[in-house]
Design an enzyme around this catalytic site. Structure first.
Site, PDB file in Angstrom:
ATOM      1  N   GLU A  19      30.773   0.264  10.502  1.00 58.19           N
ATOM      2  CA  GLU A  19      31.153  -1.087  10.932  1.00 58.19           C
ATOM      3  C   GLU A  19      30.258  -2.134  10.274  1.00 58.19           C
ATOM      4  OE1 GLU A  19      32.812  -3.321  12.284  1.00 58.19           O
ATOM      5  OE2 GLU A  19      34.225  -2.504  13.747  1.00 58.19           O
ATOM      6  N   ARG A 102      28.147  -2.507  25.997  1.00 57.80           N
ATOM      7  CA  ARG A 102      27.268  -2.536  24.828  1.00 57.80           C
ATOM      8  C   ARG A 102      27.690  -3.676  23.933  1.00 57.80           C
ATOM      9  NH1 ARG A 102      29.844  -1.117  20.212  1.00 57.80           N
ATOM     10  NH2 ARG A 102      31.568   0.371  20.246  1.00 57.80           N
ATOM     11  N   ASN A 104      28.937  -5.195  20.477  1.00 59.65           N
ATOM     12  CA  ASN A 104      29.824  -4.713  19.420  1.00 59.65           C
ATOM     13  C   ASN A 104      29.641  -5.611  18.193  1.00 59.65           C
ATOM     14  OD1 ASN A 104      31.763  -2.723  18.629  1.00 59.65           O
ATOM     15  ND2 ASN A 104      33.374  -4.271  18.764  1.00 59.65           N
ATOM     16  N   ASP A 122      32.949   2.987  26.791  1.00 57.28           N
ATOM     17  CA  ASP A 122      34.131   3.827  26.683  1.00 57.28           C
ATOM     18  C   ASP A 122      35.349   2.942  26.861  1.00 57.28           C
ATOM     19  OD1 ASP A 122      36.147   5.641  26.729  1.00 57.28           O
ATOM     20  OD2 ASP A 122      35.314   6.908  28.306  1.00 57.28           O
ATOM     21  N   ASN A 153      35.498  -8.451  18.641  1.00 53.58           N
ATOM     22  CA  ASN A 153      35.453  -7.970  17.263  1.00 53.58           C
ATOM     23  C   ASN A 153      35.353  -9.121  16.274  1.00 53.58           C
ATOM     24  OD1 ASN A 153      35.177  -5.243  16.334  1.00 53.58           O
ATOM     25  ND2 ASN A 153      36.949  -4.701  17.560  1.00 53.58           N
ATOM     26  N   ASP A 203      40.576  -5.361  13.842  1.00 48.82           N
ATOM     27  CA  ASP A 203      39.166  -5.023  14.074  1.00 48.82           C
ATOM     28  C   ASP A 203      38.294  -6.087  13.397  1.00 48.82           C
ATOM     29  OD1 ASP A 203      36.737  -3.682  14.530  1.00 48.82           O
ATOM     30  OD2 ASP A 203      37.630  -1.717  14.282  1.00 48.82           O
TER      31      ASP A 203
END
Length: 300
Positions: A19, A102, A104, A122, A153, A203
């Site tokens: 990423e 978390r 990203n 998750d 994102n 994304d």
């Protein structure tokens, strides 16, 4: 239309979740992370050498700092990364009341402010919209600029700084906000592109000098080139990995599009069919693309 541009697998790292690619102009290297692999990587195209640093927790992004080194989203912490000493030091944390979340994707705006988003660790079992988007100033003050986010994102900004483009992946759209460049506040959200059937989840993305977006499509095996002014898809670049995750321009003249990908979540049969999953790819930019919009390093 599907593009016939040249696609090469250049970083054969087989990342779990590659990423956040960033081209470091000063060193002519590509910086990217492996979120689940808990590593930051630097790849030198001239030598084909890769250097890595372990973060000890998930790492959603890493971007250069004006003072040297990097700032990264590690777990729920905005952390300083000293590459020389291989030290990762937490500067400030977000969402301490949400241990299931978390950091990203994160990116620095053209004025040097860091924006970083969160998601549930998750995502498959996430409650509705548990994440948010935060503005982190150089004095380490943190402001929430957007709530009710599923998977925060891709981000980028128009040249006049009046518009911020943004992706919340599960919304299946690329959105735009009015951007207050003096405060970093967002307003007037609207959809500029809605994903078509088969394109997967939007994304990471990057903006080119023509003001058009290149969007990596997770579970779509492609990058799409879209015009946010018209909502039209201009081009599709297909890749040999279904879980394409993000992209940035790089190379000496910025004519190369680097695309990261993931291998996590593929079963054995899918891995056999996609042996390059998790690699980073280089797309020789087609004639219609232009030198990209570049953003600043974090000012702290």
């Amino acid at each position: 239309m599907m593009s016939s541009v040249k696609v090469e697998s250049v970083v054969k790292e087989h990342a779990l979740i590659g990423e956040g690619p960033v081209w470091e102009e000063s060193d002519q290297t590509l910086l990217f992370v492996d979120i689940a692999g808990q590593k930051i990587h630097r790849w030198n195209p001239a030598t084909n050498q890769i250097a890595s640093l372990g973060t000890g927790d998930t790492v959603g992004f890493a971007v250069p700092r004006r003072s040297g080194g990097y700032v990264a989203g590690v777990g729920r912490s905005i952390a300083a990364v000293d590459w020389t000493s291989q030290k990762v030091t937490s500067l400030v944390s977000v969402e301490e009341d949400k241990p299931e979340n978390r950091l990203n994707d994160g990116k620095v705006d053209p004025l040097g402010r860091l924006l970083a988003g969160t998601m549930r660790k998750d995502a498959q079992t996430a409650q509705v919209k548990p994440g948010a988007l935060y503005l982190v100033n150089s004095d380490l003050s943190v402001t929430k600029v957007l709530s009710q986010v599923d998977i925060s994102n891709g981000m980028d900004w128009s040249d006049d700084l009046k518009t911020m483009f943004y992706i919340d992946s599960l919304a299946l759209s690329v959105d735009a906000f009015d951007y207050d460049s003096s405060t970093g506040q967002l307003g007037n959200r609207r959809v500029v592109y809605r994903m078509a059937d088969g394109e997967g989840l939007p994304d990471g993305m990057t903006l080119d000098a023509a003001g058009r977006l290149w969007v990596a499509c997770y579970d779509g095996g492609r990058v799409i080139h879209i015009d946010p002014a018209t909502g039209k898809r201009l081009q599709t670049v297909s890749l040999p990995a279904m879980k394409t995750t993000s992209c940035c321009f790089g190379g000496p003249d910025y004519s190369e599009l680097y695309v990261t990908s993931a291998s996590l979540g593929l079963d054995q049969s899918e891995l056999q069919q996609q042996p390059q999953a998790g690699n980073t790819f280089r797309v020789r930019a087609p004639p219609t693309s232009t030198i990209p919009h570049l953003w600043a390093v974090w000012l702290r």
